[in-house]
Design an enzyme around this catalytic site. Structure first.
Site, PDB file in Angstrom:
ATOM      1  N   GLY A   1       0.807  -1.223   0.000  1.00 51.43           N
ATOM      2  CA  GLY A   1       0.000   0.000   0.000  1.00 51.43           C
ATOM      3  C   GLY A   1       0.832   1.261   0.000  1.00 51.43           C
ATOM      4  O   GLY A   1       0.604   2.172   0.789  1.00 51.43           O
TER       5      GLY A   1
ATOM      6  N   SER B   1      -3.294   0.419  14.422  1.00 53.22           N
ATOM      7  CA  SER B   1      -4.055   1.662  14.628  1.00 53.22           C
ATOM      8  C   SER B   1      -4.386   1.776  16.111  1.00 53.22           C
ATOM      9  O   SER B   1      -4.510   0.749  16.798  1.00 53.22           O
ATOM     10  CB  SER B   1      -5.368   1.620  13.831  1.00 53.22           C
ATOM     11  OG  SER B   1      -6.240   2.650  14.276  1.00 53.22           O
TER      12      SER B   1
ATOM     13  N   TYR C   1     -13.090  -2.573  11.626  1.00 42.98           N
ATOM     14  CA  TYR C   1     -11.729  -2.040  11.541  1.00 42.98           C
ATOM     15  C   TYR C   1     -10.972  -2.292  12.850  1.00 42.98           C
ATOM     16  O   TYR C   1      -9.816  -2.746  12.838  1.00 42.98           O
ATOM     17  CB  TYR C   1     -11.814  -0.546  11.243  1.00 42.98           C
ATOM     18  CG  TYR C   1     -10.492   0.142  11.039  1.00 42.98           C
ATOM     19  CD1 TYR C   1      -9.761  -0.052   9.867  1.00 42.98           C
ATOM     20  CD2 TYR C   1      -9.976   1.008  11.997  1.00 42.98           C
ATOM     21  CE1 TYR C   1      -8.533   0.603   9.675  1.00 42.98           C
ATOM     22  CE2 TYR C   1      -8.772   1.652  11.812  1.00 42.98           C
ATOM     23  CZ  TYR C   1      -8.051   1.453  10.649  1.00 42.98           C
ATOM     24  OH  TYR C   1      -6.854   2.095  10.464  1.00 42.98           O
TER      25      TYR C   1
ATOM     26  N   ALA D   1     -11.494  -4.562  15.059  1.00 45.74           N
ATOM     27  CA  ALA D   1     -11.201  -6.000  15.194  1.00 45.74           C
ATOM     28  C   ALA D   1     -10.000  -6.378  14.343  1.00 45.74           C
ATOM     29  O   ALA D   1      -9.134  -7.155  14.770  1.00 45.74           O
ATOM     30  CB  ALA D   1     -12.422  -6.820  14.785  1.00 45.74           C
TER      31      ALA D   1
HETATM   32  P1  NDP Z   1      -4.854   5.374   2.280  1.00 50.28           P
HETATM   33  O1  NDP Z   1      -6.284   5.032   2.072  1.00 50.28           O
HETATM   34  O2  NDP Z   1      -4.392   6.758   2.086  1.00 50.28           O
HETATM   35  O3  NDP Z   1      -3.925   4.394   1.400  1.00 50.28           O
HETATM   36  C1  NDP Z   1      -4.146   3.023   1.458  1.00 50.28           C
HETATM   37  C2  NDP Z   1      -3.091   2.309   0.649  1.00 50.28           C
HETATM   38  O4  NDP Z   1      -3.323   0.892   0.737  1.00 50.28           O
HETATM   39  C3  NDP Z   1      -3.137   2.657  -0.826  1.00 50.28           C
HETATM   40  O5  NDP Z   1      -1.811   2.598  -1.314  1.00 50.28           O
HETATM   41  C4  NDP Z   1      -3.958   1.521  -1.413  1.00 50.28           C
HETATM   42  O6  NDP Z   1      -3.719   1.284  -2.792  1.00 50.28           O
HETATM   43  C5  NDP Z   1      -3.459   0.376  -0.577  1.00 50.28           C
HETATM   44  N1  NDP Z   1      -4.343  -0.783  -0.535  1.00 50.28           N
HETATM   45  C6  NDP Z   1      -5.617  -0.818  -0.105  1.00 50.28           C
HETATM   46  N2  NDP Z   1      -6.116  -2.063  -0.230  1.00 50.28           N
HETATM   47  C7  NDP Z   1      -5.117  -2.819  -0.765  1.00 50.28           C
HETATM   48  C8  NDP Z   1      -5.009  -4.169  -1.143  1.00 50.28           C
HETATM   49  N3  NDP Z   1      -6.025  -5.029  -1.000  1.00 50.28           N
HETATM   50  N4  NDP Z   1      -3.834  -4.613  -1.672  1.00 50.28           N
HETATM   51  C9  NDP Z   1      -2.785  -3.765  -1.817  1.00 50.28           C
HETATM   52  N5  NDP Z   1      -2.827  -2.460  -1.475  1.00 50.28           N
HETATM   53  C10 NDP Z   1      -3.988  -2.000  -0.958  1.00 50.28           C
HETATM   54  O7  NDP Z   1      -4.563   4.881   3.786  1.00 50.28           O
HETATM   55  P2  NDP Z   1      -3.564   5.453   4.903  1.00 50.28           P
HETATM   56  O8  NDP Z   1      -2.292   5.824   4.286  1.00 50.28           O
HETATM   57  O9  NDP Z   1      -4.298   6.439   5.709  1.00 50.28           O
HETATM   58  O10 NDP Z   1      -3.390   4.160   5.807  1.00 50.28           O
HETATM   59  C11 NDP Z   1      -2.257   3.312   5.737  1.00 50.28           C
HETATM   60  C12 NDP Z   1      -2.310   2.346   6.924  1.00 50.28           C
HETATM   61  O11 NDP Z   1      -2.342   3.101   8.125  1.00 50.28           O
HETATM   62  C13 NDP Z   1      -3.558   1.471   6.927  1.00 50.28           C
HETATM   63  O12 NDP Z   1      -3.226   0.176   7.397  1.00 50.28           O
HETATM   64  C14 NDP Z   1      -4.456   2.169   7.917  1.00 50.28           C
HETATM   65  O13 NDP Z   1      -5.381   1.283   8.505  1.00 50.28           O
HETATM   66  C15 NDP Z   1      -3.445   2.688   8.915  1.00 50.28           C
HETATM   67  N6  NDP Z   1      -3.930   3.805   9.726  1.00 50.28           N
HETATM   68  C16 NDP Z   1      -4.274   5.012   9.158  1.00 50.28           C
HETATM   69  C17 NDP Z   1      -4.728   6.040   9.949  1.00 50.28           C
HETATM   70  C18 NDP Z   1      -5.110   7.383   9.401  1.00 50.28           C
HETATM   71  O14 NDP Z   1      -5.613   8.233  10.176  1.00 50.28           O
HETATM   72  N7  NDP Z   1      -4.912   7.668   8.129  1.00 50.28           N
HETATM   73  C19 NDP Z   1      -4.883   5.870  11.414  1.00 50.28           C
HETATM   74  C20 NDP Z   1      -4.489   4.584  11.898  1.00 50.28           C
HETATM   75  C21 NDP Z   1      -4.040   3.594  11.080  1.00 50.28           C
HETATM   76  P3  NDP Z   1      -4.562   2.088  -3.972  1.00 50.28           P
HETATM   77  O15 NDP Z   1      -3.932   3.453  -4.039  1.00 50.28           O
HETATM   78  O16 NDP Z   1      -4.318   1.312  -5.207  1.00 50.28           O
HETATM   79  O17 NDP Z   1      -5.969   2.112  -3.521  1.00 50.28           O
END
Ligand code: NDP
Length: 254
Positions: free
Chosen positions: A20, A148, A161, A163
């Site tokens: 991601g 998170s 989420y 969970a």
């Molecule tokens: P974004 O939604 O900004 O980005 C998500 C990323 O994950 C994108 O690169 C997306 O790719 C990729 N992705 C989603 N599903 C898949 C999949 N099935 N296979 C491969 N890649 C995938 O999220 P954030 O940057 O905000 O979050 C990143 C991490 O941080 C996550 O695990 C989130 O739960 C965690 N987090 C975020 C918080 C926040 O406030 N933002 C708070 C706490 C935790 P594509 O661009 O192609 O969709």
């Protein structure tokens, strides 16, 4: 024993896979690791335009984007073998890919539950399973999972989420037990509210309320999380395993 200096994180020349990495927190992690001299391969699901912008933003570094859905274990294995065949090493895996589908539990559709659990926890297991044999063979490696604060303190509408992130915390501790004897550390970073697409709805709906629950009174930036990942990936964290590092500005502490 290594005796790292401030200039030597031990990351230069290593190979990292970051899931991601096309946006948000993942993008900041990719850029910081690449700036530290790592070769970074990152995955994304569908946003190819965003992925290629991440690559072109640091033209002098070694960054590759791969469209791999972490829910697909065969695709995770294929990617890992491709990276290993080319580089002969995988030093670091950052399981960052994650999705959110907030709603009250009674309102959640099957797909809201399935997609969140399969992406956040099964995806983390899929990529970890793929890289572990290579790390075990070298008797070194680091796995960092992006959890998170919701894993411990889930908000309303976050049962699926929360969970998935609670499962990541449990997975992190259990996998650390399994891999310690092979000199592989497993840790997690638990972000609070970070300024990305994912948190946009909550920031727009209740930004001031959210900030009032953060001791430092600001929303975090993706770089705040990337710095914690850099630390856990570096030599400086060689004696840390099985830990969940909260990077949340002091969220819900008062
Ligand atoms: P974004 O939604 O900004 O980005 C998500 C990323 O994950 C994108 O690169 C997306 O790719 C990729 N992705 C989603 N599903 C898949 C999949 N099935 N296979 C491969 N890649 C995938 O999220 P954030 O940057 O905000 O979050 C990143 C991490 O941080 C996550 O695990 C989130 O739960 C965690 N987090 C975020 C918080 C926040 O406030 N933002 C708070 C706490 C935790 P594509 O661009 O192609 O969709």
């Amino acid at each position: 024993m290594n005796n790292p200096t401030v200039e030597e994180s031990g990351l230069a020349g290593g190979v990292a896979i970051v899931t991601g990495g096309s946006r948000g927190i993942g993008r900041a992690i990719v850029h910081l690791l690449a700036a530290a001299g790592m070769e970074v391969v990152f995955t994304y699901r569908e946003n190819a335009e965003a992925a290629s912008a991440v690559v072109s933003a640091l033209p002098d570094s070694h960054i590759t984007a791969e469209p791999v859905d972490v829910r697909n274990s065969a695709a995770c294995n294929t990617l890992t073998e491709k990276v290993y065949d080319r580089t002969g090493r995988i030093d670091l895996l950052v399981n960052n890919a994650g999705v959110i589908r907030d709603n009250l539990l009674a309102m959640l559709e099957d797909d809201d539950i399935r997609t969140v659990l399969e992406t956040n926890i099964t995806g983390t297991m899929n990529m970890s399973r793929a890289v572990i044999p290579h790390m075990m063979a070298k008797r070194r490696g680091k796995i960092i999972n992006i959890s998170s604060v919701s894993g411990e303190r889930g908000g309303r509408g976050q049962t699926n989420y929360a969970a998935s992130k609670g499962a990541i915390n449990a997975f992190t501790r259990a996998l650390a037990v399994e891999l310690a004897s092979r000199n592989i550390t497993v840790n997690a970073v638990a972000p609070g509210v970070i300024e990305t697409e994912m948190s946009r709805p909550v920031r727009e709906l209740a930004g001031d309320i959210v900030k009032s629950k953060i001791l430092l009174r600001r929303i975090g930036q993706p770089e705040d999380i990337a710095h914690a990942v850099w630390f856990l990936a570096s030599h400086y964290a060689d004696y840390i395993t099985g830990q969940i590092l909260n990077v949340d500005g002091g969220f819900k502490l008062e």
